[in-house]
Design a protein around this motif. Structure first.
Motif, PDB file in Angstrom:
ATOM      1  N   LYS A 102     -13.427   9.904  -3.259  1.00  0.00           N
ATOM      2  CA  LYS A 102     -11.996  10.092  -3.011  1.00  0.00           C
ATOM      3  C   LYS A 102     -11.342   8.847  -2.419  1.00  0.00           C
ATOM      4  CE  LYS A 102     -12.447  15.090  -2.455  1.00  0.00           C
ATOM      5  NZ  LYS A 102     -12.141  16.279  -1.626  1.00  0.00           N
ATOM      6  N   GLU A 103     -11.841   7.695  -2.859  1.00  0.00           N
ATOM      7  CA  GLU A 103     -11.262   6.426  -2.435  1.00  0.00           C
ATOM      8  C   GLU A 103     -10.522   5.735  -3.580  1.00  0.00           C
ATOM      9  OE1 GLU A 103     -14.463   4.131  -0.854  1.00  0.00           O
ATOM     10  OE2 GLU A 103     -14.415   5.133   1.095  1.00  0.00           O
ATOM     11  N   PRO A 138      -8.318   6.762  -7.610  1.00  0.00           N
ATOM     12  CA  PRO A 138      -7.816   7.857  -8.453  1.00  0.00           C
ATOM     13  C   PRO A 138      -8.930   8.540  -9.235  1.00  0.00           C
ATOM     14  CG  PRO A 138      -6.332   5.988  -8.573  1.00  0.00           C
ATOM     15  CD  PRO A 138      -7.519   5.530  -7.772  1.00  0.00           C
ATOM     16  N   TYR A 156      -5.530   1.874  -0.725  1.00  0.00           N
ATOM     17  CA  TYR A 156      -6.228   2.704   0.243  1.00  0.00           C
ATOM     18  C   TYR A 156      -5.239   3.537   1.059  1.00  0.00           C
ATOM     19  CZ  TYR A 156      -9.321   4.094   4.054  1.00  0.00           C
ATOM     20  OH  TYR A 156     -10.040   4.824   4.968  1.00  0.00           O
ATOM     21  N   ILE A 199      -3.767   6.327  -1.127  1.00  0.00           N
ATOM     22  CA  ILE A 199      -4.743   7.377  -1.412  1.00  0.00           C
ATOM     23  C   ILE A 199      -4.968   8.252  -0.188  1.00  0.00           C
ATOM     24  CG2 ILE A 199      -7.205   7.769  -1.859  1.00  0.00           C
ATOM     25  CD1 ILE A 199      -7.092   5.573  -3.923  1.00  0.00           C
ATOM     26  N   GLN A 255      -3.936  12.145  -0.660  1.00  0.00           N
ATOM     27  CA  GLN A 255      -5.213  12.766  -1.046  1.00  0.00           C
ATOM     28  C   GLN A 255      -5.023  14.181  -1.585  1.00  0.00           C
ATOM     29  OE1 GLN A 255      -8.812  13.085   1.209  1.00  0.00           O
ATOM     30  NE2 GLN A 255      -8.877  10.896   1.586  1.00  0.00           N
ATOM     31  N   LEU A 294      -3.747  13.933  -5.171  1.00  0.00           N
ATOM     32  CA  LEU A 294      -4.667  13.301  -6.123  1.00  0.00           C
ATOM     33  C   LEU A 294      -5.935  14.091  -6.370  1.00  0.00           C
ATOM     34  CD1 LEU A 294      -4.334   9.570  -5.032  1.00  0.00           C
ATOM     35  CD2 LEU A 294      -3.499  10.568  -7.148  1.00  0.00           C
TER      36      LEU A 294
END
Length: 437
Positions: free
Chosen positions: A306-307, A309, A425, A428, A432, A435
């Motif tokens: 999850k760092e 896409p 970063y 994201i 989160q 995404l």
């Protein structure tokens, strides 16, 4: 069951480590070093010391780190999750760029094989075609990818071994010294101008600790094997490139788009030169297949964590991250056209310099984290780790010097990559839920 019979010996792991570094990194080196002359041996010596320090420190990191993510995991001990992300992000970008450079080298050797002189635009088009071909071949997943690279790498190892042993029969000391300093540079300038190219040949040394489970007593064996492997590769690189300077004029090497083929054609005739060109081309193509799959999985791992896409984590029925590889190859294609230069070697230098700068960023982060990593995971005292701290510091200083030597253009590009990474970063982390949920 006596499992130790299935383990590799120190010698076997040392050779495996050396072979893992000896691939496409060397095939265009003689052309770049030919611009400077045999004085470039000084850069080799500096890089060999720096690379051995980095390799040994990475060996220790790999033995003790309990965090996943390779260099990102090492960096996390000091710099937290954002350090983990930046290390893996810049490493991934460096491989993206390095693969473009490998494809460009393959285009040059392919043109030489068929007796074609490529224009700058044609070289870029050839690079793009090679990139997409190797990417598409990876759509059926990892089966066979490793086996292909393990076979094709002999296409460059055999020509290097021949030159570094039998090649001495053609070596002329007079030719070597006439090639010594073709630009009349100072020692410092000569070292700086070649340092990124010589470091380029050792990129990948950080992966040598991946085989720790395959040897007995890995805490002692792996660091020794890494040091020995880097030293073995260094000897091969230094001897091979320097024996060339005793065979042909440096300027001829500098002007060649397939330097290994050119040298063999001078020594053994045109047919031998064509055979070597074909061997090196097969090696480069096989290596590129493996590296294109590797970079796809680097970004897949980041997406799984999850760092990045989640599209980069999508896989097909063959477990290949196809969507990510398509995006990556599209970026590489744009890069190939953005870096079009008057000569193939000039374009190759631009890509290599940028790849080196982005690659040494995680090197520096990892070296900076080593003391804390060791103290946390190995519970060793500061006194007992002092020698290792010095080794890591030398590796970090060398990495910074390599960034400086790469020049303003590469440093600017590297800085932009880092800035973009921070933005990605931050977004994201903020998005989160959107995404990944």
């Amino acid at each position: 069951m006596d499992n130790h019979k299935n383990k590799m010996t120190l010698l076997q792991l040392t050779v495996l480590t050396a072979v893992s570094m000896m691939g496409s990194g060397i095939i265009m080196l003689p052309a770049k070093l030919g611009q400077l002359g045999s004085i470039s041996i000084l850069s080799w010596l500096v890089t060999a010391v720096g690379a051995m320090c980095l390799a040994y420190a990475f060996g220790q990191c790999g033995m003790y780190s309990q965090k996943k993510g390779g260099m990102g995991g090492y960096a996390e001990y000091v710099f937290g999750k954002s350090g983990n992300f930046i290390a893996n992000f810049t490493y991934g970008i460096s491989v993206v760029i390095a693969d473009a450079a490998m494809a460009l080298a393959a285009a040059g050797y392919g043109a030489s094989l068929f007796g074609i002189k490529l224009t700058p635009l044609e070289a870029a088009i050839g690079t793009v075609l090679i990139l997409w071909t190797t990417t598409i071949l990876n759509f059926r997943g990892p089966a066979g990818t490793g086996r292909i690279s393990s076979i094709t790498i002999w296409g460059v190892i055999l020509p290097c071994l021949f030159l570094s042993t039998v090649g001495w029969f053609w070596f002329s000391p007079d030719m070597y010294f006439s090639n010594w300093n073709v630009q009349n540079l100072s020692l410092g300038e000569a070292v700086s101008q070649a340092i990124t190219m010589t470091l380029w040949a050792f990129l990948g040394l950080e992966t040598a600790c991946a085989n720790s489970d395959a040897v007995e007593n890995p805490h002692k064996t792996v660091p020794k094997a890494i040091l020995g492997g880097v030293l073995l590769a260094a000897v091969c690189y230094i001897v091979t490139t320097n024996v060339m300077f005793g065979m042909v004029p440096a300027q001829d090497l500098a002007n060649s788009e397939a330097p290994f083929g050119y040298v063999y054609s001078v020594l053994l005739g045109g047919t031998a030169g064509k055979v070597v060109v074909a061997m090196v081309l097969v090696n480069d193509f096989g290596s590129l297949i493996g590296w294109q799959f590797t970079v796809g999985n680097v970004f897949k791992a980041a997406a799984d964590a999850k760092e990045f896409p989640r599209i980069f984590g999508w896989i097909n029925s063959y477990s290949a991250p196809v969507a990510g590889m398509i995006i990556i190859t599209s970026i590489q294609s744009i890069l190939a056209f953005m870096t079009v230069s008057p000569s193939l070697i000039k374009q190759y230098e631009i890509l290599v310099d940028l790849a080196v700068v982005t690659n040494v960023i995680p090197y520096i982060l990892s070296m900076s984290a080593l003391d804390v990593l060791m103290k946390i995971e190995a519970n060793i005292s500061g006194k007992s780790s002092r020698g290792l701290s010095v080794v890591a510091l030398i590796g970090a200083i060398y990495s910074i010097y390599a960034c400086y030597a790469a020049g303003e253009q590469a440093m600017t590009g590297g800085a932009i990559v880092i800035f973009a990474g921070w933005i990605i970063y931050g977004k994201i982390q903020n998005w989160q839920y959107v995404l990944f949920k």
